[in-house]
Design a protein around this motif. Sequence first.
Motif, PDB file in Angstrom:
ATOM      1  N   PHE A 250       0.812  -1.209   0.000  1.00 46.86           N
ATOM      2  CA  PHE A 250       0.000   0.000   0.000  1.00 46.86           C
ATOM      3  C   PHE A 250       0.850   1.265   0.000  1.00 46.86           C
ATOM      4  N   LYS A 251       2.137   1.120   0.251  1.00 43.53           N
ATOM      5  CA  LYS A 251       3.026   2.282   0.205  1.00 43.53           C
ATOM      6  C   LYS A 251       3.303   2.726  -1.233  1.00 43.53           C
ATOM      7  N   VAL A 252       2.997   1.853  -2.209  1.00 38.82           N
ATOM      8  CA  VAL A 252       3.246   2.218  -3.601  1.00 38.82           C
ATOM      9  C   VAL A 252       1.967   2.360  -4.415  1.00 38.82           C
ATOM     10  N   THR A 253       0.911   1.660  -4.032  1.00 35.88           N
ATOM     11  CA  THR A 253      -0.363   1.814  -4.750  1.00 35.88           C
ATOM     12  C   THR A 253      -1.520   1.260  -3.914  1.00 35.88           C
ATOM     13  N   ILE A 254      -2.632   1.982  -3.935  1.00 32.45           N
ATOM     14  CA  ILE A 254      -3.857   1.504  -3.295  1.00 32.45           C
ATOM     15  C   ILE A 254      -4.978   1.377  -4.325  1.00 32.45           C
ATOM     16  N   THR A 255      -4.628   1.494  -5.599  1.00 31.11           N
ATOM     17  CA  THR A 255      -5.601   1.382  -6.675  1.00 31.11           C
ATOM     18  C   THR A 255      -5.999  -0.080  -6.855  1.00 31.11           C
ATOM     19  N   PRO A 256      -7.276  -0.424  -6.714  1.00 31.29           N
ATOM     20  CA  PRO A 256      -7.682  -1.831  -6.836  1.00 31.29           C
ATOM     21  C   PRO A 256      -7.247  -2.477  -8.142  1.00 31.29           C
ATOM     22  N   ALA A 257      -7.252  -1.701  -9.239  1.00 30.49           N
ATOM     23  CA  ALA A 257      -6.867  -2.271 -10.533  1.00 30.49           C
ATOM     24  C   ALA A 257      -5.421  -2.734 -10.538  1.00 30.49           C
ATOM     25  N   ASP A 258      -4.549  -2.037  -9.808  1.00 30.34           N
ATOM     26  CA  ASP A 258      -3.147  -2.457  -9.729  1.00 30.34           C
ATOM     27  C   ASP A 258      -2.997  -3.776  -8.989  1.00 30.34           C
ATOM     28  N   GLY A 264      -0.193  -9.742 -10.209  1.00 23.30           N
ATOM     29  CA  GLY A 264      -0.264  -9.779  -8.760  1.00 23.30           C
ATOM     30  C   GLY A 264       0.948  -9.241  -8.033  1.00 23.30           C
ATOM     31  N   TRP A 265       1.442 -10.008  -7.043  1.00 22.72           N
ATOM     32  CA  TRP A 265       2.530  -9.574  -6.183  1.00 22.72           C
ATOM     33  C   TRP A 265       3.790  -9.161  -6.942  1.00 22.72           C
ATOM     34  N   PRO A 266       4.192  -9.854  -8.020  1.00 23.76           N
ATOM     35  CA  PRO A 266       5.380  -9.395  -8.741  1.00 23.76           C
ATOM     36  C   PRO A 266       5.276  -7.951  -9.237  1.00 23.76           C
ATOM     37  N   ALA A 267       4.097  -7.561  -9.724  1.00 22.75           N
ATOM     38  CA  ALA A 267       3.920  -6.180 -10.185  1.00 22.75           C
ATOM     39  C   ALA A 267       4.008  -5.203  -9.022  1.00 22.75           C
ATOM     40  N   ILE A 268       3.445  -5.571  -7.880  1.00 17.42           N
ATOM     41  CA  ILE A 268       3.534  -4.717  -6.691  1.00 17.42           C
ATOM     42  C   ILE A 268       4.985  -4.610  -6.235  1.00 17.42           C
ATOM     43  N   ALA A 269       5.708  -5.736  -6.252  1.00 16.15           N
ATOM     44  CA  ALA A 269       7.111  -5.729  -5.852  1.00 16.15           C
ATOM     45  C   ALA A 269       7.943  -4.855  -6.776  1.00 16.15           C
ATOM     46  N   GLU A 270       7.633  -4.863  -8.062  1.00 14.33           N
ATOM     47  CA  GLU A 270       8.371  -4.024  -9.018  1.00 14.33           C
ATOM     48  C   GLU A 270       8.137  -2.544  -8.742  1.00 14.33           C
ATOM     49  N   LYS A 271       6.891  -2.184  -8.417  1.00 14.38           N
ATOM     50  CA  LYS A 271       6.595  -0.795  -8.088  1.00 14.38           C
ATOM     51  C   LYS A 271       7.344  -0.353  -6.835  1.00 14.38           C
ATOM     52  N   LEU A 272       7.549  -1.288  -5.919  1.00 13.03           N
ATOM     53  CA  LEU A 272       8.190  -0.943  -4.656  1.00 13.03           C
ATOM     54  C   LEU A 272       9.711  -0.918  -4.765  1.00 13.03           C
ATOM     55  N   GLY A 273      10.305  -1.949  -5.389  1.00 10.56           N
ATOM     56  CA  GLY A 273      11.762  -2.063  -5.379  1.00 10.56           C
ATOM     57  C   GLY A 273      12.423  -2.071  -6.729  1.00 10.56           C
ATOM     58  N   GLY A 274      11.660  -1.985  -7.799  1.00  4.52           N
ATOM     59  CA  GLY A 274      12.255  -2.009  -9.117  1.00  4.52           C
ATOM     60  C   GLY A 274      12.118  -3.361  -9.788  1.00  4.52           C
ATOM     61  N   GLY A 281      10.363 -11.838  -7.279  1.00  2.00           N
ATOM     62  CA  GLY A 281       9.071 -12.246  -6.725  1.00  2.00           C
ATOM     63  C   GLY A 281       8.313 -13.153  -7.668  1.00  2.00           C
ATOM     64  N   ALA A 282       8.347 -12.841  -8.969  1.00  2.00           N
ATOM     65  CA  ALA A 282       7.629 -13.661  -9.943  1.00  2.00           C
ATOM     66  C   ALA A 282       8.244 -15.048 -10.060  1.00  2.00           C
ATOM     67  N   ALA A 283       9.583 -15.104 -10.079  1.00  3.49           N
ATOM     68  CA  ALA A 283      10.264 -16.400 -10.206  1.00  3.49           C
ATOM     69  C   ALA A 283       9.974 -17.305  -9.010  1.00  3.49           C
ATOM     70  N   THR A 284      10.054 -16.753  -7.812  1.00  3.77           N
ATOM     71  CA  THR A 284       9.788 -17.566  -6.627  1.00  3.77           C
ATOM     72  C   THR A 284       8.312 -17.938  -6.532  1.00  3.77           C
ATOM     73  N   ALA A 285       7.427 -17.058  -7.026  1.00  2.00           N
ATOM     74  CA  ALA A 285       5.998 -17.373  -7.024  1.00  2.00           C
ATOM     75  C   ALA A 285       5.704 -18.570  -7.918  1.00  2.00           C
ATOM     76  N   LEU A 286       6.405 -18.649  -9.065  1.00  2.00           N
ATOM     77  CA  LEU A 286       6.225 -19.786  -9.964  1.00  2.00           C
ATOM     78  C   LEU A 286       6.658 -21.085  -9.287  1.00  2.00           C
ATOM     79  N   LEU A 287       7.802 -21.039  -8.617  1.00  2.00           N
ATOM     80  CA  LEU A 287       8.282 -22.225  -7.906  1.00  2.00           C
ATOM     81  C   LEU A 287       7.339 -22.604  -6.765  1.00  2.00           C
ATOM     82  N   SER A 288       6.796 -21.595  -6.093  1.00  2.00           N
ATOM     83  CA  SER A 288       5.875 -21.856  -4.992  1.00  2.00           C
ATOM     84  C   SER A 288       4.601 -22.535  -5.489  1.00  2.00           C
ATOM     85  N   ALA A 289       4.031 -22.004  -6.577  1.00  2.00           N
ATOM     86  CA  ALA A 289       2.813 -22.602  -7.135  1.00  2.00           C
ATOM     87  C   ALA A 289       3.063 -24.051  -7.540  1.00  2.00           C
ATOM     88  N   TRP A 290       4.255 -24.305  -8.102  1.00  2.00           N
ATOM     89  CA  TRP A 290       4.616 -25.671  -8.502  1.00  2.00           C
ATOM     90  C   TRP A 290       4.694 -26.593  -7.290  1.00  2.00           C
TER      91      TRP A 290
END
Length: 443
Positions: A250-258, A264-274, A281-290
């Motif tokens: 929420f420190k980078v966006t509170i817009t529901p569409a974002d 999801g989280w990878p896009a939020i992480a990019e807004k926060l840290g680049g 975040g996206a790579a680890t999320a893929l491994l987690s889902a697997w």
Amino acid sequence: MTRKLGFWPLVALIFFTVSGGAYGLEALVGAVGAKWALILVLALPFLWVLPISLMVSELSAAIPEKGGFYVWVRRGLGPFWGFQEGWWTLCYSVVDVALYPVLFVTYLSYFFPALSGSDFQCQLMRWGVCFVFVSAALVFNLRGSRWVGMSALANLVVVSFPFVLLTIWGVSHGNWGLLVSAMKAPIATNIQPASIAAGLAIILWNYSGWDNISTYADEVENPARNYPRALALAILIIVLSYILPLLAGFKVTITPADWGNSSGWPAIAEKLGGAWLGTFGAATALLSAWAMFNSQLLYVSRLTVAMAQDGWLPRGLAQTSNSLVAIAACAAVFSSLSLSKLIVLDILFYTLGLSLEFFALIALRSKEPGLARPFRIPLNRMGLVCMSLLPLSIACIVAVTSVLGTSGSLLQIGLVGFGITAGAFVYGIRIGTIREKADSIGL
């Protein structure tokens, strides 16, 4: 002699059974907005988690048998409802398995944005990726449980680390003013019923599974002491694992569409840290889902084997390989639905079984008053009824708002109705077969 599970291993198992991290939670913000998301994350532990945890603590301590909730319901309400508990658990487990291929494609779209479209071609591409994902996991599971166990062990780090990093990075980066404005913003009152249903189902899904830990109560060291303590600590850890990443985001966006977009989280992480944090975040999320999908496929396929061996399902499913193929096929079919629709369907089935567990809690107080209860909820029978009404009322809200929502939600209600009818039908056939065999041998 096999050592039993101690306190800390039990806490870890509860965490990964119920939560496993905040993956999928971003859809909650997309459905109901930032402030409602925070309210639900903080309120549900009292309205939903606490009653369930108390119920699990009393019954796990009183009846520490393998099978957990299935044994409670059969013992408290009889064999018919005991079977329905197992059948509904199988139904929601099959749907739950399908959530992880959908999550995988959601996070994969961070690298391949073409997967995030809503047209038919994009939907077909998403389903194709889900099919490949499920097929690969099926081959992986056919190699045996040892391979799945190794994947689950890696999941301990994979699931948690990106959110720890996201939270730490969020403390020193981002816009504090945006977070403050999100907290001061008025609560939205014009949310559509479909969004309410989706939001509630998402948060319930992220707070569900407490009763599943009862299935190995006989393998827990001093369950009367450790279950209540482990549950209390796990609740705190899980709430923090949800609220801290949300506040960082929420420190980078509170817009529901974002928050509701496809990555999801990878896009939020990019807004926060680049880009580096988003990619990580996206790579680890893929491994987690697997890893989570493989673990779920292992569990559900074994449940199917057990029910087939007991005669409740076709005998062919008593073979592990056949059961794996059947569950994988169901996962591939259900993965054509969106994440929010799958979660609503999952929660509707789950709360059916949950209601039987609360009924069994109340029935056993009357049916077996002399049962030793090392941990006893300090409420009389009427108090237990009132306590049970809290989570069951929330489940009813999800069901009602689903009916008032889109045609897709009506389809979900229809699928749940079909599952209920099929459970009663299968039980009737099975009991009829048993009686015929008994008559044939003169019993």
